[in-house]
Design a protein around this motif. Sequence first.
Motif, short mmCIF file in Angstrom:
data_model
loop_
_atom_site.label_atom_id
_atom_site.label_comp_id
_atom_site.label_asym_id
_atom_site.label_seq_id
_atom_site.Cartn_x
_atom_site.Cartn_y
_atom_site.Cartn_z
N GLN A 18 0.84 -1.20 0.00
CA GLN A 18 0.00 0.00 0.00
C GLN A 18 0.88 1.24 0.00
O GLN A 18 1.75 1.41 0.86
N ASP A 130 -6.98 -0.85 -4.12
CA ASP A 130 -7.31 -1.93 -3.19
C ASP A 130 -8.83 -2.05 -3.09
O ASP A 130 -9.57 -1.14 -3.48
N LEU A 154 -2.23 0.78 -4.44
CA LEU A 154 -1.31 -0.33 -4.22
C LEU A 154 -0.34 -0.40 -5.39
O LEU A 154 -0.70 -0.03 -6.52
#
Length: 480
Positions: A18, A130, A154
């Motif tokens: 992330q 995500d 991400l």
Amino acid sequence: MVDGQKYEAVIGLEIHAQLATNSKLFSGDDASFGAAPNTHISPITMGHPGTLPKTNAKAIEYAIRIGLACGSKIAKDNYFARKNYFYPDLPKGYQVSQHTTPICIGGTISIQLPSGEKIIQLNRIHLEEDAGKSIHDISETDTLIDLNRAGTPLIEMVTEPCIHSAEEAFLFVTEVRKLVRWIGICDGNMEEGSLRCDANISIRLKGVTSLGTRVEVKNLNSIRNIKKAIEFEIDRLIQITETGGTIIQQTRSFDASDDTTFSIRDKEDANDYRYFPDPDLAPFHLTDAFIESIQKKLPTLPATLKKQWKLQYDLSDYAIDQLIENNKEADFYMEWAAASTHYKAIANWMIGPIRVALHEGLTNFQTLSTMIPFLVELVDLVESNQLSFSVASTKVFKQIIAHPSSPKAYASTHNLLQTGSTEDVEKWIDEVLAMHPEKVAEYKKGKKGLLGLFMGEVKKISKGKADPKMTTSLLEQKLA
Ligand code: ADP
Ligand code: MG
């Protein structure tokens, strides 16, 4: 058990990291972890009709940063595609990803095996958003949904199937975590899901070059679990093969309670997803100048720094690995070492007292930077035997980080310096030997271990001012 001689494991990893941006990939929603459920969900995140997403430039910059750090080729022309599927934690009904056109192509990451360096080949690093989170363990009867994570940026890093053991996978993920932290694109926090890994695993007979049928273990959220899951799968696949069974392509999940895996579904075919370019998002072109500007801002990478340090400071591999764990620490080491020649001593101070003080919140790197001259003086005092390491680290160091000042001035006003004078040390030794006639007799009969006791006594009555080296040699002379 694994017949290690007959089979070779083949592993390819997909790592999701992330990105540490403030906002999400296509909206201004806060991307941080830990907020109350469903509070970072604007209409864009929810995919309401009429909303228009816009790409976060910082996320693109971060993806390029990791690509450059891995030596990937950076694609100039990029677009995002929709990967269509239904799942409750996917509010739009599709995930935006870079399906056929990753922003970073190829690249490598090197790991250090006991047998030497191994280069892990990357296939790609691409950007994607995500999904939200389904929570199964709060309610007995319901699955709860938190969409805060939906749309956070991400990168997905995909390796070639060139990893051949759980240990190599472990080292690789450790290296990736170090790298993303080093270049500041991801906090690498696996418990919070900032870094997650899917492991694709197959086996084949040694010497065979084609790939066997693979299984994919999804969402491994600790480096330990990655290793355990791979170990378990390799054993399981060999077991199936050895007992005449057939391996089926499957998606599996890891059960950390007993280090096993279980099947969640037979692998769906990739073209089920009906990928197509997202019509709401403008394709983006990257100029050479933009890529170069990111390259210029990239810090010296750990692998390069390691080689430089080895030549420049002659530290042990252990010390180098310790200090190149974290870029703030590494930067501070270089700053301190630039003002001194006691490279090894400084490394020991960093790994010892400095870390303890930082950990206890007694100081920080910013403050430490302002007091380099005092730290240099402190190490000089110890290295020239004017101050014992134990007094330096427990008393003087604590004092000067609380009140930055000259350690020499403090040590001398508080009578902490080792006098270094032979007469003084001799006087202390004579006193100690006079106090313990029986021990002296025992020593002379051969109980040489008593030297430590005499040393300790001299240290005590001299209040730490006797130089230990001088004490040892004078004691040995007097007792001979
Ligand atoms: P998908 O997108 O369906 O997950 P990819 O072909 O992109 O599949 O591969 C994903 C990962 O699986 C890559 O890291 C790749 O190296 C690895 N992989 C592919 N085939 C195998 C195999 N037979 N054994 C082990 N790993 C494999
Ligand atoms: Mg996959």
